[in-house]
Structure formats: C-alpha cells, structure tokens
Design an enzyme around this catalytic site. Structure first.
Site, mmCIF file in Angstrom:
data_model
loop_
_atom_site.group_PDB
_atom_site.id
_atom_site.type_symbol
_atom_site.label_atom_id
_atom_site.label_comp_id
_atom_site.label_asym_id
_atom_site.label_seq_id
_atom_site.Cartn_x
_atom_site.Cartn_y
_atom_site.Cartn_z
ATOM 1 N N LYS A 145 39.259 42.970 45.908
ATOM 2 C CA LYS A 145 40.077 42.208 46.871
ATOM 3 C C LYS A 145 40.701 43.206 47.851
ATOM 4 O O LYS A 145 40.762 42.996 49.058
ATOM 5 C CB LYS A 145 41.204 41.443 46.154
ATOM 6 C CG LYS A 145 40.795 40.629 44.914
ATOM 7 C CD LYS A 145 41.998 39.914 44.298
ATOM 8 C CE LYS A 145 41.904 39.619 42.796
ATOM 9 N NZ LYS A 145 40.870 38.825 42.280
ATOM 10 N N TRP B 51 35.056 33.494 35.804
ATOM 11 C CA TRP B 51 36.454 33.517 36.263
ATOM 12 C C TRP B 51 36.535 33.873 37.764
ATOM 13 O O TRP B 51 37.392 33.394 38.488
ATOM 14 C CB TRP B 51 37.219 34.533 35.415
ATOM 15 C CG TRP B 51 38.689 34.616 35.620
ATOM 16 C CD1 TRP B 51 39.383 35.702 36.064
ATOM 17 C CD2 TRP B 51 39.671 33.610 35.355
ATOM 18 N NE1 TRP B 51 40.729 35.422 36.096
ATOM 19 C CE2 TRP B 51 40.932 34.156 35.664
ATOM 20 C CE3 TRP B 51 39.599 32.293 34.880
ATOM 21 C CZ2 TRP B 51 42.125 33.433 35.526
ATOM 22 C CZ3 TRP B 51 40.784 31.577 34.740
ATOM 23 C CH2 TRP B 51 42.028 32.151 35.068
ATOM 24 N N SER C 74 36.944 44.064 41.261
ATOM 25 C CA SER C 74 37.925 43.085 40.794
ATOM 26 C C SER C 74 39.162 43.060 41.697
ATOM 27 O O SER C 74 39.030 42.930 42.902
ATOM 28 C CB SER C 74 38.257 43.402 39.342
ATOM 29 O OG SER C 74 38.671 42.234 38.697
ATOM 30 N N HIS D 214 31.938 40.909 33.699
ATOM 31 C CA HIS D 214 32.848 41.387 34.734
ATOM 32 C C HIS D 214 32.990 42.903 34.569
ATOM 33 O O HIS D 214 33.684 43.361 33.669
ATOM 34 C CB HIS D 214 34.194 40.677 34.513
ATOM 35 C CG HIS D 214 35.251 41.034 35.495
ATOM 36 N ND1 HIS D 214 35.247 40.553 36.780
ATOM 37 C CD2 HIS D 214 36.364 41.805 35.377
ATOM 38 C CE1 HIS D 214 36.322 41.016 37.418
ATOM 39 N NE2 HIS D 214 37.011 41.771 36.584
HETATM 40 C C1 GCU Z 1 42.308 39.211 36.213
HETATM 41 C C2 GCU Z 1 42.626 38.462 37.477
HETATM 42 C C3 GCU Z 1 41.552 38.644 38.539
HETATM 43 C C4 GCU Z 1 41.281 40.124 38.746
HETATM 44 C C5 GCU Z 1 40.973 40.780 37.426
HETATM 45 C C6 GCU Z 1 40.818 42.299 37.493
HETATM 46 O O1 GCU Z 1 41.199 38.637 35.595
HETATM 47 O O2 GCU Z 1 42.805 37.110 37.133
HETATM 48 O O3 GCU Z 1 41.954 38.074 39.770
HETATM 49 O O4 GCU Z 1 40.228 40.292 39.669
HETATM 50 O O5 GCU Z 1 42.046 40.554 36.529
HETATM 51 O O6 GCU Z 1 41.313 42.927 38.408
HETATM 52 O O7 GCU Z 1 40.219 42.838 36.567
#
Ligand code: GCU
Length: 419
Positions: free
Chosen positions: A256, A343, A252, A393
């Site tokens: 990144k 998402w 997540s 997720h």
């Molecule tokens: C939120 C956010 C995402 C991220 C995620 C996470 O959903 O919008 O960009 O990847 O959190 O880190 O769990």
C-alpha cells in the site's frame, strides 16, 4: 495484528465471489465536472484532482515543517565469492522547527549492490523487521527503536534481536537480484514511524507533525511513503546507483505504501505492489476480504481521520483504487496477488489494474494485456503487469523473478543514455 494470515477473519467478511455486492466504479476517464477525458493533458489535470482527494480523504496531508537530512555512508565488507557490495547509510532527519521540540531522528538505509562499473538499477522497499533480517551480513546494524513482536521464544517484546539476522532473506533474494545486475535498497519501516496506534506521538510524526495543525493529518502509511522518497533523495547522490531506474516496491501494508510513494513521487521509475490488498491495489467497493471498516478498526493509524467516515460506506468514497493505479501512469506498474490471500482480494487487485488501463492508452501505451482474471502462475508483462501466484500471502522468489522480468522489459537495466 489481525488478518487472515493470523487466522482471524471478521465473521462478516466476504470470501465468496457470489456475495460481492453490486457496485459502480467511478469512471476513470471522466473528470470532476463530469466531462469525458480524451487526452493526456486532460488526464494530467484529473490526476491532480485525484491526488488531492486521496490526500484529504485517505492518506492525510504531509506537514510543511522544514527539515534537513544528513547522510553518513559506511562500506561494509563485500561478499567474497560474488563481489556484491553492502553499504549502510545513516540518514539523520532533523528540524529546528519541530512542533514538539524534538530535533532529529536516525534511519538506516541498506544498499546491496552487484559489482559493476556502471550505475545500477535498484529496487527500493521498506522491510518489516529491520535491515539485519534482509541478509546475514554481520555488519548490518539492528534497529534501535520499536520493532514488531518476535515470534521466537525469549525475544524481547518490541526490541530488535540478533537472532533475527538473515531471517527475512526469503523475502529479499538479493543473490538472485544482484546476479541479474540489479541492486536492492531497503530501510526498516519502524525507523520512520512505529507501526502502532500511538496517536501520532512518535516517529517522524513527533518530529514534523504539529498536533495543533489539523490540516497536517499525515497518517502512518503516508509517513512511510515519504520515507521512501527521502531514501530516493539519497540514491540520487550515490554514483553507484542509476537513480533514474529506481523501482519502488512493497509487500502487504508496505505494498500500500509503495503505491502511495509512487503516486506522490514521479521520480520512481516503476512501482510494484505485492499482495497490497485493502487500501492498496484492491477495489474498496467489492468489500471482499478486508473492508474499509475493518482496516480502520484494526489499524487506525494507517489512514487519516476522514477515511474512517467511509466505514461501511465504500460507495461514498469519491474514488476507488483503480484510480490510484491510474495516478502512476504512464510508468510501468506490476501488481502481484497470491491465490490463498483472499483477505487481500486477488480479483479486486486484478480489476484495479484492468480499470486503470484506459489511462495508459491515452499516453499511447499498450496498457494491460489481460481482460480476464488469469489462472495461477501466468504472469502478464505488459506495461501494467500482473500475476496471481499460487500460495499464501507472502513475497517470494517467484514474485521477484517476475518483477525482474517486468522491470527489464520496460527499460530498467538498460544502459544510461546521455539525455
Ligand atoms: C493485515 C492487514 C492487511 C495488511 C497485512 C500485512 O492482514 O489486515 O491490510 O496488508 O496485515 O501488512 O501483512
């Protein structure tokens, strides 16, 4: 903390493929002067241009403040049944040139290593809640600073809690990983910088970032990625680790982070992005699920100020995320999506890999074995690897099984040669 997993979708968010706007991706094999890129040398120049653009337009520039890192290692009791070793490294990051007078900061790196008389390959990644959540070992220290809010009753807001010990083991299946001869190294991301919009007044920003120097516009994801490189510096000194075989991974927001760490540090032998979504593997121009405007609004500290100028202007960003994947070439990369994680735009994550593949071919590599978005649970193990796991997720044992197979197929875990 907003996001699909918290049940919050912006009204305007696209979650239906038919609503994806028409878009044109920047061509991966065209250089800044508009000339076609036909060999690896020309691509190397383009990689430099792109890394500079990703720095100035999105992740922000690291400050040049000099710093030092000291290590103190502590061997914890090994797991009696398996012989798996636990090592806790306290990393003290210090500077005498800090802009705000602060002198040092303490991070803790946890190593979980299979018994071996050879240096072992390692998966390195940041964790969300503290090293003590990754395994049940009673010797693993709790974070001392800010932590994310706890979900159990009575948990003190933003303070680490003993009750959380071992609660993230499903995300870090260290028994399975060590049984396969790999080690795990992990550090708590909040040790480096708290995940909150504090105007960069805390964490490593406070230590190294000069608020008076506008060229150092380092944001949090970039700071976390820098922390991963500092962890790799330590791993290079540890004879139990094969530092030439360290795969950087993250889930997540930390996916990144892993991508940016891999792009900026060529020492990482392989890069794994799990459900990294917007700002990670997903293409911005599709605007599917989370968008640039939305991520900048909810998480203003993740990217730099210039990135906010692209809110609702995705087509104006000089690059898209397939070029971030291309910047990792020719190293093995694995991108994992999850079918319910709309998402994060699973298809957009897949398309980034697909559109990065021509760069791999310049190096004579096979590139990517898929041309179509695959069905669930059908992993692809070419040098650019991918799967769409069924489910939410998360980072789960299924994902790790594929990361292990991909890593092994691309040389991690092979005995050291004497080069
Ligand atoms: C939120 C956010 C995402 C991220 C995620 C996470 O959903 O919008 O960009 O990847 O959190 O880190 O769990």
């Amino acid at each position: 903390m907003l996001g699909e997993q918290d049940g919050v979708w912006g009204q305007e968010a696209i979650r239906d493929e038919a609503q994806v706007p028409a878009y044109k991706l920047p061509a991966v094999l065209v250089d800044a002067a508009g000339q076609p890129i036909t060999d690896a040398a020309a691509w190397e120049r383009q990689r430099g241009v792109l890394l500079e653009q990703f720095t100035t337009e999105m992740f922000g520039r690291r400050p040049s403040t000099p710093y030092e890192v000291g290590y103190e290692t502590e061997e914890l009791t090994a797991d009696a049944a398996s012989g798996v070793r636990f090592k806790q490294v306290t990393m003290t990051v210090s500077t005498e040139h800090g802009p705000t007078g602060r002198q040092s900061q303490r991070w803790r790196l946890l190593l979980i290593l299979p018994p071996s008389d050879q240096p072992v390959p390692v998966f390195l990644g940041l964790n969300f809640q503290g090293n003590h959540t990754v395994c049940e070992h009673p010797g693993v220290a709790l974070p001392e600073g800010w932590v994310r809010r706890h979900e159990f009753p009575g948990g003190q807001e933003h303070r680490a809690a003993e009750e959380m010990r071992g609660t993230a083991q499903h995300r870090w299946p260290w028994r399975m990983i060590t049984e396969q001869g790999f080690g795990v190294a992990t550090m708590y991301y909040g040790d480096i910088d708290a995940d909150e919009d504090d105007q960069f007044a805390g964490g490593v920003h406070q230590l190294l970032r000069d608020p008076a120097d506008p060229s150092a516009d380092w944001a949090s994801i970039s700071a976390w990625a820098w922390g991963l490189s500092r962890a790799l510096d330590y791993l290079e000194t540890d004879s139990a680790v094969n530092a030439k075989q360290v795969a950087v991974l993250g889930h997540s927001r930390l996916g990144k982070t892993a991508l940016w760490a891999g792009a900026t540090d060529p020492r990482f032998a392989a890069i794994i992005s799990n459900n990294s979504g917007c700002g990670g593997a997903a293409l911005h121009r599709r605007r599917f699920g989370e968008t640039v405007a939305r991520i900048n609004q909810v998480f203003p500290h993740w990217f730099n100020a210039r990135f906010k100028t692209y809110n609702d202007r995705e087509d104006q960003i000089p690059f898209d995320q397939h070029q971030l994947i291309a910047c990792l070439s020719p190293r093995p990369v694995y991108v994992a999506s999850a079918s319910e994680d709309l998402w994060a735009d699973p298809r957009g994550e897949f398309l980034s890999v697909l559109h990065a593949a021509p760069v791999y071919q310049l190096y004579g590599e096979e590139g990517f074995g898929l041309t179509e978005f695959p069905p669930v649970n059908s992993p692809c193990f070419t040098r650019l690897g991918y799967h769409l796991r069924s489910g939410p997720h998360e980072i789960l044992e299924y994902d790790w099984q594929q990361f292990l197979s991909h890593a092994r197929q691309h040389g991690l875990g092979q005995p050291l040669t004497n080069e």
